[in-house]
Each structure stands twice: as structure tokens, then as C-alpha cells.
Design a protein around this motif. Sequence first.
Motif, short mmCIF file in Angstrom:
data_model
loop_
_atom_site.label_atom_id
_atom_site.label_comp_id
_atom_site.label_asym_id
_atom_site.label_seq_id
_atom_site.Cartn_x
_atom_site.Cartn_y
_atom_site.Cartn_z
N SER A 76 8.74 -47.86 -19.10
CA SER A 76 7.50 -47.44 -18.44
C SER A 76 6.99 -46.19 -19.14
O SER A 76 7.72 -45.22 -19.28
CB SER A 76 7.75 -47.12 -16.97
OG SER A 76 8.17 -48.28 -16.31
N LEU A 77 5.74 -46.23 -19.55
CA LEU A 77 5.14 -45.07 -20.23
C LEU A 77 4.32 -44.29 -19.21
O LEU A 77 3.35 -44.82 -18.64
CB LEU A 77 4.27 -45.55 -21.39
CG LEU A 77 3.47 -44.49 -22.14
CD1 LEU A 77 4.41 -43.50 -22.83
CD2 LEU A 77 2.55 -45.15 -23.16
N ILE A 78 4.74 -43.06 -18.94
CA ILE A 78 4.10 -42.25 -17.90
C ILE A 78 3.47 -41.03 -18.55
O ILE A 78 4.01 -40.47 -19.50
CB ILE A 78 5.16 -41.74 -16.89
CG1 ILE A 78 6.06 -42.88 -16.42
CG2 ILE A 78 4.52 -40.99 -15.73
CD1 ILE A 78 5.51 -43.71 -15.32
N GLY A 79 2.33 -40.63 -18.01
CA GLY A 79 1.70 -39.41 -18.52
C GLY A 79 0.38 -39.17 -17.81
O GLY A 79 -0.21 -40.11 -17.27
N ALA A 80 -0.05 -37.93 -17.81
CA ALA A 80 -1.32 -37.60 -17.16
C ALA A 80 -2.48 -38.23 -17.92
O ALA A 80 -2.32 -38.63 -19.08
CB ALA A 80 -1.47 -36.08 -17.11
N ASN A 81 -3.62 -38.31 -17.27
CA ASN A 81 -4.81 -38.80 -17.97
C ASN A 81 -5.10 -37.90 -19.17
O ASN A 81 -5.03 -36.69 -19.05
CB ASN A 81 -6.03 -38.75 -17.03
CG ASN A 81 -5.99 -39.89 -16.03
OD1 ASN A 81 -5.37 -40.92 -16.29
ND2 ASN A 81 -6.65 -39.69 -14.91
N GLY A 82 -5.38 -38.51 -20.30
CA GLY A 82 -5.70 -37.72 -21.48
C GLY A 82 -4.48 -37.21 -22.23
O GLY A 82 -4.62 -36.57 -23.27
N ALA A 83 -3.28 -37.51 -21.71
CA ALA A 83 -2.07 -37.02 -22.38
C ALA A 83 -1.82 -37.79 -23.67
O ALA A 83 -1.18 -37.29 -24.59
CB ALA A 83 -0.87 -37.15 -21.46
N GLY A 84 -2.35 -39.02 -23.74
CA GLY A 84 -2.22 -39.78 -24.99
C GLY A 84 -1.52 -41.11 -24.86
O GLY A 84 -1.04 -41.66 -25.85
N LYS A 85 -1.49 -41.67 -23.64
CA LYS A 85 -0.82 -42.97 -23.46
C LYS A 85 -1.50 -44.05 -24.30
O LYS A 85 -0.85 -44.78 -25.04
CB LYS A 85 -0.85 -43.39 -21.98
CG LYS A 85 0.01 -42.55 -21.07
CD LYS A 85 0.22 -43.22 -19.73
CE LYS A 85 -1.08 -43.44 -18.97
NZ LYS A 85 -1.73 -42.19 -18.54
N THR A 86 -2.82 -44.13 -24.15
CA THR A 86 -3.55 -45.18 -24.85
C THR A 86 -3.45 -44.99 -26.37
O THR A 86 -3.24 -45.95 -27.11
CB THR A 86 -5.02 -45.19 -24.42
OG1 THR A 86 -5.06 -45.23 -22.99
CG2 THR A 86 -5.75 -46.39 -24.96
N THR A 87 -3.57 -43.75 -26.80
CA THR A 87 -3.46 -43.46 -28.24
C THR A 87 -2.09 -43.89 -28.75
O THR A 87 -1.97 -44.48 -29.83
CB THR A 87 -3.67 -41.96 -28.50
OG1 THR A 87 -4.87 -41.56 -27.85
CG2 THR A 87 -3.77 -41.67 -29.98
N PHE A 88 -1.04 -43.62 -27.95
CA PHE A 88 0.31 -44.01 -28.35
C PHE A 88 0.41 -45.53 -28.47
O PHE A 88 0.92 -46.04 -29.47
CB PHE A 88 1.31 -43.48 -27.31
CG PHE A 88 2.73 -43.88 -27.58
CD1 PHE A 88 3.34 -43.61 -28.80
CD2 PHE A 88 3.47 -44.54 -26.61
CE1 PHE A 88 4.65 -43.99 -29.05
CE2 PHE A 88 4.79 -44.92 -26.85
CZ PHE A 88 5.38 -44.64 -28.08
N LEU A 89 -0.11 -46.25 -27.47
CA LEU A 89 -0.05 -47.71 -27.51
C LEU A 89 -0.83 -48.25 -28.71
O LEU A 89 -0.40 -49.20 -29.36
CB LEU A 89 -0.60 -48.30 -26.21
CG LEU A 89 0.21 -48.00 -24.94
CD1 LEU A 89 -0.41 -48.72 -23.74
CD2 LEU A 89 1.67 -48.43 -25.12
N ARG A 90 -1.95 -47.63 -28.99
CA ARG A 90 -2.75 -48.08 -30.14
C ARG A 90 -2.04 -47.76 -31.46
O ARG A 90 -2.16 -48.50 -32.43
CB ARG A 90 -4.13 -47.44 -30.11
CG ARG A 90 -4.99 -47.97 -28.95
CD ARG A 90 -6.37 -47.44 -29.06
NE ARG A 90 -6.90 -47.67 -30.39
CZ ARG A 90 -8.03 -48.31 -30.64
NH1 ARG A 90 -8.75 -48.75 -29.67
NH2 ARG A 90 -8.44 -48.46 -31.88
N SER A 91 -1.31 -46.64 -31.47
CA SER A 91 -0.56 -46.30 -32.68
C SER A 91 0.56 -47.32 -32.92
O SER A 91 0.81 -47.73 -34.05
CB SER A 91 0.05 -44.91 -32.56
OG SER A 91 -0.95 -43.97 -32.26
N LEU A 92 1.22 -47.73 -31.82
CA LEU A 92 2.29 -48.73 -31.95
C LEU A 92 1.75 -50.02 -32.53
O LEU A 92 2.43 -50.73 -33.27
CB LEU A 92 2.92 -49.03 -30.58
CG LEU A 92 3.83 -47.97 -29.97
CD1 LEU A 92 4.34 -48.45 -28.62
CD2 LEU A 92 5.01 -47.67 -30.90
#
Lengths: 235, 332
Positions: free
Chosen positions: A30-46
Motif C-alpha cells: 500500500s502506497l500512502i502519502g499526503a496529497n502532493g507528496a508524490g504518489k502519482t509521480t512515483f507510480l508514473r516513474s515505475l
Amino acid sequence: MIDLNEIEIGYKKRLFSIESIQLLKGKVYSLIGANGAGKTTFLRSLQGNIAPIKGQILINNTEVKFFDRVKLSQTIAFVNSKFDGVDYLRVSDYVGLGRTPYTNALGRLSEIDLKIVENSLTELNIKHLSNYFTTKLSDGERQLAAIARAISQETDIIILDEPTAFLDYANRKLVMKEMRKIATDLQKCIIISSHDLDLCIESETEILVINKKTKTLDHFIANSLSKEKLIEIGF
Amino acid sequence: MTVARKNKFILLSLVLLFPIVCGLHLFAGEISVSFSDFWNSLLNFNTDNTSQTIIREFRIPRLTMGILAGGGLSIAGLFMQTMFNNPLAGPYILGINSGSSLFVAFSVMTGIPFLTSNIGTISSALIGAFIFGLIILSFSYLVKSHISLLLIGIMLGSFTSAIVSILQTMSEPNQLKLFTMWTMGSLQQVEFTELPLIILFFIVGISLSLFMIKPLNALVIGESQALTLGIHVKYVRLALISITAILTGIITAYCGPIAFVGLAVPNIVKMIFKTQSHLTLLIGCFLIGSFFMLICDILIQLLESTIHIPINALTSIIGAPFVIIIVLKRLA
């Protein structure tokens, strides 16, 4: 499976860094983080859509940026937070689209492809829906269909972007249960971004949390973290 | 009966119906001709025989253009609808026809021999359609709403028709008459000897379409999802615009702008086949599109002694209410 060593994630500006994390087959993260912390960016990087600012993302010991589009689609499947359904698109045809990376130029499904589609539907207990139009399903059923589509893609990795955001309690539990079952049964590495802390802890998944203070991605094994502690780290 | 089998059955019935509709169209004109005249006009043409001349010079080109215009515009409409995820898209409403019109108008009115020749007109029509296709494509990245994109298409159409009318005021009377006739749309502008070139363009367009089936099927669930399925969306969009330009451009060059066929037929086809399999939809669009066109044209021929209806007027009379029905159905 996925090796993340000394990486800085971000798009234009640095969001967080990863010291050393290995994501393995057979587990749900489970990937947890505040809004804007970079969850989406991380998923896109993967998925190789955004290059990390520093370091290399290795999937099966190959850097993800060297994957071509087809190879990538045979390695990572992606499920959106919401699939609205499409007029006249039946569940079986929708799940069949998961075979796109493997079919020939004309896109015809072989007997084997059809068998894989059927198995994916069975795995999620929605075989009885295969002739339904995707527009006629409930939100929960549609999300299961989207997951079935990802399974029929036969990838080692499945990434889900807030898959439970639009579901009610029962369906949220169901989706997480299915994801854990799939990870063990089919030996897949599953990464789920989520805002639902209770659900992630309850479902006994591994936790990846973007640490708000240190700006690092921290990995905790299942059942090793309380909700209070998780909030303290991430928010 | 499974869906796939049922659809195969419907397709087969349509294929069997095809020669019947063609036959009706071929023999529907005011002057009656016989079946043997038809074969003779093709196999051993006798220039002195009036019936054979009528068939060869008028009926066969008209029939062929009806099939190609109806089928081609419908396929182009299907492409646009899937590509833009918009059931109201079509080559006419998005202004792709207008691109052809504008370029054809320019090339006809320049009076330069090369540009007014056949190959010159076709080239202008294709280039015009392609450029306007690219314009719409770039706008589609800027505007998120479906309706906005359609409005931009309609504005492109108004804009070009304004320029075309200015061009008309500057042109000589005989050019003007020619061009006015052309804007009304007609299936009768083509000569028998021009058919092979037009058919060749068509075969190229349709053959390329077959390779679009797989990406189109994936595009149904949206561009970003298609990307994760390994589809090169950028190239696919360019390819779709190019094929649409070929099909729309060549029809617009020879038949003038024909409205609503490309919009209405794909919707009818989806209602009949209830599938998103683009192989089925593609064949369905070709067959039902050409039926639609031929039946419209049969109607025109039957009414010819009392009233002359331009083909573009008839397709709009039938098509425009149909669009309203689709809109109402979506809102419900």
C-alpha cells in the motif's frame, strides 16, 4: 522484482528519495502519502513515464527506461481509480483487451487468449457477468472487471491508483481481499496507492509511506505499524 | 445464439442484401434498361447502344460513388468517434470535409491547369482534409469537453464556407455554376474512366483501416489506458487522421460535401450490433453506410421527375433529426 536504490523521485522538482527498497512478487504494497507528496509521480516513474531525477528503477534487473511500449505493457498492468464503462462494451471483451500486448497486428484473440480471459473472470468470481455491458455493472463489479482485465494482461506487476476511492465499505474490503489472493495465487507484485489507512492496515498489506519530515519513502512490513504511527509519519 | 454468432449472421445477411440494393439502384432511373445491357456495357461495350451508354457513363459511376461515399464516410465517422471518444463526432461536423472544400475551391478557382485536373483536385482534397484533421487533432488536446470540440469543428466549417463564398463572388460565371453544383453534393460527377483511380485510393484506405482495428478496440477505454496496453497512441492518431483524410478527401473532391452520413451510420451500426469489436463495426459501417447512401439516391431518382433534391440536402434531412435523437438519448 523491482529494485529501488538511491533514487530521487520527482518531476522538475525533487519530491522524495528512496534509499534502498525491494518490491517482491507475492506481496501487496500500500502506497500512502499526503496529497502532493508524490504518489502519482512515483507510480508514473515505475511505469517509465517519468524518469527519476536521480538513480535507476530496475525491473527484473533491467532499467525501466529501456523497456519499449509493448514490453512495458507485458510487465506492468495499470488499473485506474475509476472505470465508467463504455456503451456496448461487454465485460468479456473488456477483459479481453488485457490481451492486446500479445495479439497480432489484427488483434484477434486466440483460443489460449480466450482461456486466459475466462480464468481471470473466474479468479475474481465475476464469470457470470461476462456477457453484461460494462455500463450496466455496479461500481464494485466494474472495478473487479478492471482488475480482471489487468490479470489477463499477465504481467508480473500490477499498479492500482486508488482503486477503492469510489467504492462502498463492502466492496473496498472485497477488492483488497482479492488483491491479496491474486498476489499469492499468481505470484504478482501489487502496488496500491490509497488514502484509506484503516483499510490498508486491516488488509495486512506491506506499507510504503512517503515520510513527511525526512522526504523519504519508508517501507514497513505487514502488521508492524499502527494507524497513529502511520499518520505521524505521513501526514 | 452467442453475440458473435448473431453478429456474423447479421453481417452475412447484409452481404447477401448488398447485390440486391445495388441492383435496385442500378435499374431505378427513369429510363429503363435491361440486365443484359449491364453486362454488355462492362464486357463488350457498344458506343452506339443508348442503354449501354447510359449504364456505363451514368449508372455505374453513380452506383460506385454511392457505395464508396456511404461506406467511406461511415468508416471515417467511426474512426473519429472512437478516437475522440465522442458519439457525435464525424468528418463533416468536425470540419474535415470543409478542409477539402476549401482546398478544392482554391485549386478550381486558380484556373491553373494542373490544379484543375483530376489528380490536382484529388490532391488538394486530400491535403485539405489532412490539414483540417490535424487542426482538429491539436484542438482536441486543448479542449477537454466533447461539445467544445464539436463547436470548433462547426466553426471551422462556417469559417471555410465564408471564404468559399468570397471566392465565389470573385469567380467567373461558369466556374461559379460548377462550384455551386458541387457544394450541393452529387454522385454523378464522375466519369467511368475515373473510377479505377478512385477505387484504388479506396482500397488503400480500407486496407490500412484493417491495421487500425486493434488500436481502435483499445482506444475505446480511453487514451491513457490504451497506452498501458502497449498501443502507440500518438502514431495511431496520425494514422487514423490520414486514413480519414483519404476517405473523406476523395469523396468530397468528387461528390461535394455530404453531411451526417459519417455521424449517423456508425451510431446505427453500434445499435444494431451492440458491440465494440471494430472489425464488426468496420464491415457494418461499410455495408450499412453504402445502403443508406444508395437508398437515399434511389429516393432521389424516383422523385426526380417532380422535384430535384441534392444528395447533401437529403442526407441532412434524414441525418439532422437523428443527431437530435442521439443527444436526447444520451441525456435521458
